[in-house]
Motif scaffolding. Structure first.
Motif, PDB file in Angstrom:
ATOM      1  N   GLY A   1       0.811  -1.209   0.000  1.00 30.49           N
ATOM      2  CA  GLY A   1       0.000   0.000   0.000  1.00 30.49           C
ATOM      3  C   GLY A   1       0.840   1.252   0.000  1.00 30.49           C
ATOM      4  N   ARG A   2       1.938   1.235   0.736  1.00 28.67           N
ATOM      5  CA  ARG A   2       2.845   2.390   0.751  1.00 28.67           C
ATOM      6  C   ARG A   2       3.436   2.632  -0.637  1.00 28.67           C
TER       7      ARG A   2
ATOM      8  N   VAL B   1       2.116   1.752  -3.581  1.00 33.47           N
ATOM      9  CA  VAL B   1       1.058   2.241  -4.468  1.00 33.47           C
ATOM     10  C   VAL B   1       0.817   3.730  -4.226  1.00 33.47           C
ATOM     11  N   ASP B   2       0.742   4.113  -2.963  1.00 33.29           N
ATOM     12  CA  ASP B   2       0.500   5.519  -2.640  1.00 33.29           C
ATOM     13  C   ASP B   2       1.666   6.398  -3.081  1.00 33.29           C
ATOM     14  N   ALA B   3       2.887   5.931  -2.863  1.00 40.32           N
ATOM     15  CA  ALA B   3       4.064   6.734  -3.192  1.00 40.32           C
ATOM     16  C   ALA B   3       4.225   6.930  -4.693  1.00 40.32           C
TER      17      ALA B   3
ATOM     18  N   GLY C   1       1.760   6.990  -6.742  1.00 38.67           N
ATOM     19  CA  GLY C   1       0.614   7.716  -7.262  1.00 38.67           C
ATOM     20  C   GLY C   1      -0.205   6.946  -8.261  1.00 38.67           C
TER      21      GLY C   1
ATOM     22  N   GLY D   1      -4.528   3.137  -7.128  1.00 40.00           N
ATOM     23  CA  GLY D   1      -4.970   2.096  -6.212  1.00 40.00           C
ATOM     24  C   GLY D   1      -4.504   0.691  -6.517  1.00 40.00           C
TER      25      GLY D   1
ATOM     26  N   ARG E   1      -4.578  -5.910  -4.588  1.00 35.64           N
ATOM     27  CA  ARG E   1      -4.444  -4.616  -5.280  1.00 35.64           C
ATOM     28  C   ARG E   1      -4.180  -4.779  -6.771  1.00 35.64           C
TER      29      ARG E   1
END
Length: 245
Positions: A72-73, A75-77, A79, A82, A128
């Motif tokens: 998750g980190r 994916v978020d980093a 951008g 999701g 994901r």
């Protein structure tokens, strides 16, 4: 939009080579590291120089929470919307020594990093990933042939990835997600240099009589994560110079 990948243990050696090769294939890459932030940031700079987005995340695979949350980190980093396209479970530890000298803490550490972290990252990535996702884990030639004593714990921990990979292939196949396992042989890295004190017996154990390079492992990862390898799943693929021949 570029595909996104997470390469655990991507700050050096085989992991760094995999991260850079994926970037050359047009993939945005997140890597994890534990201690050497400078080396990790150098890999990031090289990926960015190849025209792709990159990020280095500190995450200790021995920590269950970190191993489970790093997808998750990443994916978020990066951008991405999701999702994650590629997971390469490369981080591992080589706990070697005569069986009588290995402690319960040694066993716990090897299983935490080489098995539990791979399961948790794969579990989170599977949730994901969209159709066409790729999960690749890095095993060892010692699951096929152990040339001498001292490898009981390491070989056992990496052998667990065989069952995990085959089960993942069955569980995720209907979603078009593949799972494969790559077994490197002796590879020339900082931890196991081709000119090191233990190199000669390793070279002699291969059919080609030499160490492989991190780039040779990375080229196989690049293939099994490509569209051309969409029909390859649940496979064990060796890049070992004939170590198991």
């Amino acid at each position: 939009m570029s595909r996104t990948a997470l390469v655990t243990g991507g700050s050096r050696g085989i992991g760094a080579a995999i991260a850079l090769r994926l970037a050359q294939e047009g993939v945005d890459v997140a890597i994890t590291y534990v201690r050497d932030e400078e080396a990790a940031q150098e890999v990031v700079r090289k990926i960015e120089a190849a025209g792709q987005r990159a990020v280095a995340l500190r995450a200790d695979a021995a920590d269950a929470e970190a191993a489970g949350s790093v997808v998750g980190r990443a994916v978020d980093a990066l951008g991405s919307p999701g999702s994650l396209d590629i997971l390469v479970n490369n981080a591992g530890v080589g706990v070697l020594g005569p069986i009588g000298t290995l402690s319960a803490d040694d066993v716990d550490r090897a299983l935490a990093v080489n098995v539990r972290a791979v399961f948790l990252a794969s579990q989170t990535a599977a949730a994901r990933m969209e159709r066409g996702g790729r999960i690749v884990s890095v095993g060892t030639c010692m699951t096929k042939y152990v040339p001498g004593p001292g490898g009981t714990l390491y070989a056992m921990s990496k052998a667990a990835l065989i069952g995990l990979t085959k089960a993942l292939a069955r569980e995720l196949g209907d979603r078009g997600i593949t799972a494969n396992l790559i077994h490197p042989g002796p590879i020339d890295t900082g931890m196991n240099p081709a000119d090191g004190p233990y190199a000669d017996p390793q070279k002699a154990s291969t059919a080609l009589g030499r160490f492989g390079t991190p780039d040779e492992v990375a080229s196989l990862v690049a293939y099994v994560t490509s569209d051309e390898a969409a029909y390859i799943t649940g496979a064990e693929l060796s890049v070992d110079g004939g170590h198991a021949a």
